[in-house]
Motif scaffolding. Structure first.
Motif, short mmCIF file in Angstrom:
data_model
loop_
_atom_site.label_atom_id
_atom_site.label_comp_id
_atom_site.label_asym_id
_atom_site.label_seq_id
_atom_site.Cartn_x
_atom_site.Cartn_y
_atom_site.Cartn_z
N ALA A 58 0.83 -1.21 0.00
CA ALA A 58 0.00 0.00 0.00
C ALA A 58 0.87 1.26 0.00
O ALA A 58 0.55 2.23 -0.68
N LEU A 59 1.96 1.25 0.74
CA LEU A 59 2.87 2.40 0.74
C LEU A 59 3.62 2.52 -0.58
O LEU A 59 3.74 3.60 -1.14
N TYR A 60 4.10 1.41 -1.08
CA TYR A 60 4.89 1.41 -2.31
C TYR A 60 4.06 1.82 -3.52
O TYR A 60 4.52 2.54 -4.39
N PHE A 61 2.82 1.35 -3.57
CA PHE A 61 1.94 1.65 -4.70
C PHE A 61 0.81 2.60 -4.29
O PHE A 61 -0.32 2.50 -4.77
N ASN A 67 -1.25 -1.21 -10.04
CA ASN A 67 -0.01 -1.93 -9.71
C ASN A 67 -0.10 -2.60 -8.35
O ASN A 67 0.55 -3.61 -8.12
N TYR A 68 -0.88 -2.01 -7.43
CA TYR A 68 -1.05 -2.62 -6.10
C TYR A 68 -1.78 -3.95 -6.20
O TYR A 68 -1.43 -4.89 -5.53
N ALA A 69 -2.79 -3.99 -7.02
CA ALA A 69 -3.63 -5.20 -7.11
C ALA A 69 -3.81 -5.60 -8.57
O ALA A 69 -4.90 -5.49 -9.12
N PRO A 70 -2.73 -6.06 -9.21
CA PRO A 70 -2.85 -6.44 -10.63
C PRO A 70 -3.56 -7.79 -10.78
O PRO A 70 -2.95 -8.84 -10.70
N VAL A 71 -4.86 -7.74 -10.93
CA VAL A 71 -5.66 -8.96 -11.03
C VAL A 71 -6.16 -9.10 -12.45
O VAL A 71 -6.73 -8.17 -13.01
N SER A 72 -5.97 -10.26 -13.01
CA SER A 72 -6.49 -10.55 -14.34
C SER A 72 -7.84 -11.23 -14.20
O SER A 72 -7.95 -12.26 -13.55
N ARG A 73 -8.85 -10.66 -14.78
CA ARG A 73 -10.19 -11.24 -14.73
C ARG A 73 -10.62 -11.57 -16.15
O ARG A 73 -10.67 -10.71 -17.00
#
Length: 74
Positions: A58-61, A67-73
């Motif tokens: 969370a701090l980094y992104f 980029n924090y939660a790169p989810v492929s749906r």
């Protein structure tokens, strides 16, 4: 579709106010969510590690949810 996702917020500012996942009871997605919730209860030391990892991400992104939660749906 096995899962419906409703998201609200300001998409231009990449701000989400809530997510609602609608899944079939006892379907694959349902079972995955239940397992994800049950795991830290069964393994509290893993929950601490997961929390630390998510805090760092969370701090980094902080300015990039994508980029924090790169989810492929599919």
């Amino acid at each position: 579709a096995e899962q419906l996702l409703f998201v609200a917020g300001d998409f231009e500012k990449d701000t989400r106010t809530y997510h609602i996942h609608v899944v079939q009871c006892n379907g694959n997605a349902w079972n995955n969510y239940i397992k994800f919730c049950d795991y830290p209860i069964a393994y509290p030391q893993k929950a601490v590690l997961y929390n630390e990892y998510k805090q760092k991400l969370a701090l980094y992104f902080a300015n990039s949810r994508k980029n924090y939660a790169p989810v492929s749906r599919n």
